[in-house]
Design a protein around this motif. Structure first.
Motif, short mmCIF file in Angstrom:
data_model
loop_
_atom_site.label_atom_id
_atom_site.label_comp_id
_atom_site.label_asym_id
_atom_site.label_seq_id
_atom_site.Cartn_x
_atom_site.Cartn_y
_atom_site.Cartn_z
N ALA A 1 0.93 -1.04 0.37
CA ALA A 1 0.41 0.30 -0.09
C ALA A 1 0.63 0.70 0.20
O ALA A 1 0.03 2.11 -0.78
CB ALA A 1 -1.29 -0.14 0.97
N CYS A 2 1.43 1.69 1.02
CA CYS A 2 2.28 2.86 0.99
C CYS A 2 3.33 2.54 -0.52
O CYS A 2 3.77 3.44 -0.56
CB CYS A 2 3.67 2.00 2.11
N ALA A 3 4.05 0.92 -1.05
CA ALA A 3 4.40 1.43 -2.72
C ALA A 3 3.28 2.50 -3.42
O ALA A 3 3.96 2.86 -4.46
CB ALA A 3 5.06 0.31 -2.95
N GLU A 4 2.01 2.30 -2.97
CA GLU A 4 1.28 2.53 -4.16
C GLU A 4 0.93 3.82 -4.12
O GLU A 4 0.89 5.11 -4.96
CB GLU A 4 0.10 1.36 -4.06
N HIS A 5 1.22 4.61 -2.92
CA HIS A 5 0.67 5.95 -2.39
C HIS A 5 2.35 6.73 -2.32
O HIS A 5 1.90 7.90 -1.49
CB HIS A 5 0.00 5.76 -1.30
N GLY A 6 2.88 6.09 -2.63
CA GLY A 6 4.20 6.91 -2.53
C GLY A 6 4.53 6.96 -1.41
O GLY A 6 4.98 8.46 -0.44
N ILE A 7 4.73 6.24 -0.95
CA ILE A 7 4.87 6.35 1.20
C ILE A 7 6.35 5.87 1.33
O ILE A 7 6.32 4.96 0.87
CB ILE A 7 3.87 5.98 2.25
N PRO A 8 7.33 6.67 2.01
CA PRO A 8 8.37 6.37 2.40
C PRO A 8 8.09 4.64 3.39
O PRO A 8 7.14 5.35 4.46
CB PRO A 8 9.26 7.29 3.05
N VAL A 9 9.18 4.05 3.38
CA VAL A 9 9.82 2.89 3.37
C VAL A 9 10.65 2.63 4.19
O VAL A 9 11.49 2.69 3.66
CB VAL A 9 9.08 1.34 3.17
N ILE A 10 10.82 2.16 5.69
CA ILE A 10 12.16 2.21 6.45
C ILE A 10 11.98 1.24 7.02
O ILE A 10 11.36 1.11 7.84
CB ILE A 10 12.20 3.71 7.00
N TYR A 11 13.18 0.39 7.16
CA TYR A 11 13.26 -0.77 7.82
C TYR A 11 14.28 -0.64 8.84
O TYR A 11 15.95 0.51 8.53
CB TYR A 11 14.09 -2.02 6.43
N SER A 12 14.46 -0.30 10.19
CA SER A 12 15.15 -0.86 10.82
C SER A 12 15.82 -2.46 11.11
O SER A 12 15.00 -3.24 11.30
CB SER A 12 14.10 -0.39 12.48
N ARG A 13 16.78 -2.37 11.31
CA ARG A 13 17.58 -3.29 11.42
C ARG A 13 18.52 -4.04 12.80
O ARG A 13 19.41 -2.16 12.25
CB ARG A 13 17.92 -4.47 9.98
N GLN A 14 19.47 -4.50 12.70
CA GLN A 14 20.33 -4.38 13.78
C GLN A 14 21.96 -5.22 13.41
O GLN A 14 21.20 -6.25 12.63
CB GLN A 14 19.64 -5.23 15.36
N ALA A 15 22.89 -4.68 13.54
CA ALA A 15 23.99 -5.61 13.17
C ALA A 15 25.00 -7.30 14.13
O ALA A 15 24.04 -6.99 14.98
CB ALA A 15 25.04 -4.55 13.14
N GLY A 16 24.97 -7.48 13.20
CA GLY A 16 25.39 -9.05 13.60
C GLY A 16 26.55 -8.05 14.09
O GLY A 16 26.77 -7.95 14.04
#
Length: 219
Positions: free
Chosen positions: A63-78
């Protein structure tokens, strides 16, 4: 201690009440996919809540891709050093390795070109990360939060968002936890103190209705 084996449970049937009535806005919101790495998802293997979690995160991502809404991923480093882990190690040990078997995000919901990633080392995705500055750079002042775990990083991130004056929305059926009790308790805390609790279809419907209203006004 290691991450616990997570028992089978269903997504909460009822929404936690929220003290606020904010609505996610297409031109203000960003989606945060919080810590959806193999290391954190492995305890759910074979559990029906994992299927629902992945499906709803995917739906929000689409849905965010369709509406031009930014997507942010949080991740931890190994393979973090003792200094990077800090007191977190006293509760959870050394954490994940730097192998993709631990650090990777499942392909179905993995970042796509144009998405953003932030590295985090504590429960909140805001702590000692670039998330706050990234939201400013993207001109976004609402945060829709999905991922794991509801009573740890999700709740802490929502609390930090509120204290940065960024209205947070926690998606009840696009987060998961060690068990249903913790899941529901986290949603109650968020709704009482930090933000608004919605379902994935509430968020997706709101964006579609806003696009239709804008198209109608333009016509």
């Amino acid at each position: 201690m290691p991450l616990p084996a997570i028992p089978h449970y269903d997504m909460p049937a009822a929404l936690a009440a929220s003290a606020v009535h904010w609505s996610p806005q297409r031109d203000r919101a960003a989606l945060l996919v919080h810590d959806m790495q193999n290391y954190f998802l492995r305890p759910f293997e074979g559990d029906r809540v994992l299927g629902a979690l992945l499906a709803n995160v995917h739906a929000l991502r689409q849905a965010c891709a369709e509406h031009g809404i930014p997507v942010i991923y949080s991740r931890q480093a190994g393979s973090q050093s003792a200094g990077e882990r800090g007191l977190t190690a006293e509760f959870w040990g050394p954490g994940m390795s730097d192998s993709p078997a631990d650090t990777a995000i499942p392909e179905a919901i993995a970042p796509r070109p144009g998405d953003h990633e932030v590295i985090k080392r504590r429960y909140s995705a805001f702590h000692d990360s670039t998330l706050r500055q990234l939201l400013t750079d993207l001109d976004r002042d609402q945060l829709i939060i999905c991922g794991v775990y509801a009573h740890i990083g999700i709740q802490q991130t929502a609390a930090d968002a509120m204290q940065h004056d960024l209205p947070p929305f926690v998606v009840a059926d696009a987060v998961a936890d060690f068990d249903r009790d913790r899941h529901e308790t986290a949603l109650r805390y968020v709704g009482d103190l930090f933000g608004r609790v919605l379902r994935a279809h509430n968020v997706i419907t709101a964006f579609s209705q806003q696009r239709q209203a804008r198209s109608g006004a333009a016509g």
